[in-house]
Scaffold this motif. Structure first.
Motif, mmCIF file in Angstrom:
data_model
loop_
_atom_site.group_PDB
_atom_site.id
_atom_site.type_symbol
_atom_site.label_atom_id
_atom_site.label_comp_id
_atom_site.label_asym_id
_atom_site.label_seq_id
_atom_site.Cartn_x
_atom_site.Cartn_y
_atom_site.Cartn_z
ATOM 1 N N ALA A 52 0.828 -1.205 0.000
ATOM 2 C CA ALA A 52 0.000 0.000 0.000
ATOM 3 C C ALA A 52 0.860 1.251 0.000
ATOM 4 O O ALA A 52 0.532 2.245 -0.656
ATOM 5 N N MET A 55 2.048 1.704 -3.506
ATOM 6 C CA MET A 55 0.934 2.029 -4.383
ATOM 7 C C MET A 55 0.460 3.469 -4.171
ATOM 8 O O MET A 55 0.126 4.178 -5.132
ATOM 9 N N LEU A 56 0.452 3.923 -2.918
ATOM 10 C CA LEU A 56 0.060 5.301 -2.642
ATOM 11 C C LEU A 56 1.069 6.277 -3.241
ATOM 12 O O LEU A 56 0.699 7.313 -3.798
ATOM 13 N N ASP A 58 2.964 5.699 -5.883
ATOM 14 C CA ASP A 58 2.784 5.680 -7.336
ATOM 15 C C ASP A 58 1.538 6.464 -7.753
ATOM 16 O O ASP A 58 1.548 7.162 -8.771
ATOM 17 N N LEU A 59 0.472 6.330 -6.978
ATOM 18 C CA LEU A 59 -0.754 7.053 -7.297
ATOM 19 C C LEU A 59 -0.517 8.553 -7.304
ATOM 20 O O LEU A 59 -0.930 9.259 -8.226
ATOM 21 N N TYR A 88 -7.137 4.640 -12.486
ATOM 22 C CA TYR A 88 -7.451 4.997 -11.111
ATOM 23 C C TYR A 88 -8.250 3.961 -10.309
ATOM 24 O O TYR A 88 -7.962 3.741 -9.122
ATOM 25 N N GLN A 90 -8.554 0.690 -9.940
ATOM 26 C CA GLN A 90 -7.913 -0.449 -9.283
ATOM 27 C C GLN A 90 -7.116 -0.009 -8.057
ATOM 28 O O GLN A 90 -7.121 -0.682 -7.021
ATOM 29 N N LEU A 91 -6.436 1.128 -8.161
ATOM 30 C CA LEU A 91 -5.642 1.609 -7.036
ATOM 31 C C LEU A 91 -6.539 2.086 -5.899
ATOM 32 O O LEU A 91 -6.270 1.806 -4.724
ATOM 33 N N PHE A 94 -7.835 -1.106 -4.041
ATOM 34 C CA PHE A 94 -6.887 -1.793 -3.158
ATOM 35 C C PHE A 94 -6.538 -0.934 -1.954
ATOM 36 O O PHE A 94 -6.437 -1.438 -0.826
ATOM 37 N N LEU A 95 -6.337 0.361 -2.165
ATOM 38 C CA LEU A 95 -5.980 1.227 -1.047
ATOM 39 C C LEU A 95 -7.134 1.336 -0.051
ATOM 40 O O LEU A 95 -6.914 1.439 1.160
ATOM 41 N N LYS A 104 -10.879 5.709 -1.064
ATOM 42 C CA LYS A 104 -11.690 4.872 -1.960
ATOM 43 C C LYS A 104 -13.025 5.556 -2.257
ATOM 44 O O LYS A 104 -13.492 5.559 -3.402
ATOM 45 N N TYR A 137 0.325 10.567 1.529
ATOM 46 C CA TYR A 137 1.625 9.915 1.374
ATOM 47 C C TYR A 137 2.672 10.516 2.306
ATOM 48 O O TYR A 137 3.602 9.823 2.729
#
Length: 312
Positions: A52, A55-56, A58-59, A88, A90-91, A94-95, A104, A137
């Protein structure tokens, strides 16, 4: 329920404001193993925290910011909508599963509203979303258990004598700012290089005063980083190589979190980065104590140190 842009923007602004001031509850649950979903494999929540966290990052840095930047440069709403729809959801999903439930929820609103918005509205929405995710982040970065890497250290670091000599050709200006770290009680003065990256410096001045959680670079060397409330995409033609920059140099990195950066010693990274100014020579010596405290804070203790930047 009918989605309304103004309400979603208000929601995003409120979330960003709260995340600027304190660690979000969902992240705290994730990093302390208190998630109700028990996201993770074989009873390990570190696996989810690690994924996570990346991923955060990268987002914020490699998805939302490039989307906003290309949108501002090209003003092609259809391309922007395709980027949002394809990358957007999918991320966000998961987050959300990993503890970021507010992200979300507002993310679903962003994806649902994007097809209905014109160019100006898309800019507003992406700007508010980027500010919020950057703030999320900043806490994820600060609270990550970096000290788990104590066993993964080089046998010996490169001695400073092997670094190239410092090259400082920056001319001081009369545009002065003040940097203050609390609770350290340390304050320094600096000048902005207003002629080098003029638009960026102007945007920084307009945003002052701002207060940000202070963190320490984990890769670049002796540098401090603070995620700011800006969402700048200003051109930055004036850059210098980190490897040769002097202690006291101020930089700004829009693409990696809208970070205000203070270099307090030597660095070993040989990338080029936008310059925005320098701490005054007579105040540079104060930075070593700040650097030592912030390293301990970010790497180990997680005690909060706050940077306030304002005009003099």
């Amino acid at each position: 329920m009918v989605l309304v842009l103004s309400e979603l923007l208000e929601d995003l602004d409120a979330l960003a404001h709260d995340a600027q001031l304190a660690e979000p509850e969902g992240l705290k649950k994730l990093r302390t193993g208190k998630l109700e979903s028990r996201a993770g494999g074989a009873g390990s929540y570190f696996t989810t925290l690690d994924i996570a966290h990346g991923m955060l990052r990268d987002l914020a840095m490699y998805i939302i910011y490039p989307t906003l930047k290309q949108h501002r440069e090209r003003m092609q709403p259809e391309t922007t909508r395709v980027m949002i729809d394809s990358m957007y959801p999918q991320l966000f999903n998961f987050l959300g599963y990993s503890g970021f439930e507010d992200l979300k929820r507002v993310g679903a609103g962003v994806v649902a509203l994007a097809p209905q918005l014109d160019a100006g509205q898309l800019d507003q929405l992406l700007t508010a979303l980027l500010r919020y995710v950057n703030m999320l982040y900043s806490w994820a970065y600060h609270t990550f258990p970096w000290d788990l890497g104590d066993q993964l250290r080089y046998e010996a670091g490169a001695p400073e004598k092997d670094l190239p000599p410092v090259q400082d050709t920056l001319t001081p200006t009369e545009t002065l700012i003040k940097l203050r770290w609390e609770p350290l009680g340390i304050e320094v003065r600096a000048f902005l290089a207003t002629e080098g990256n003029s638009r960026l410096c102007r945007e920084l001045l307009e945003a002052m005063p701002f207060r940000s959680l202070q963190t320490h670079a984990m890769v670049a060397g002796q540098s401090l980083m603070a995620f700011t409330p800006l969402t700048s995409s200003a051109p930055t033609p004036y850059k210098e190589e980190l490897l040769k920059a002097p202690a006291g140099r101020l930089r700004f990195n829009a693409g990696t979190g809208q970070k205000f950066i203070v270099q307090y010693g030597r660095t070993t990274e040989n990338i080029m980065a936008p310059v925005i100014g320098s701490v005054l020579a007579e105040d540079v010596a104060k930075l070593a104590a700040v650097g030592a405290a912030v390293w301990e804070s970010t790497y180990r203790t997680k005690e909060e140190i706050w940077l306030t930047v304002e005009r003099l």
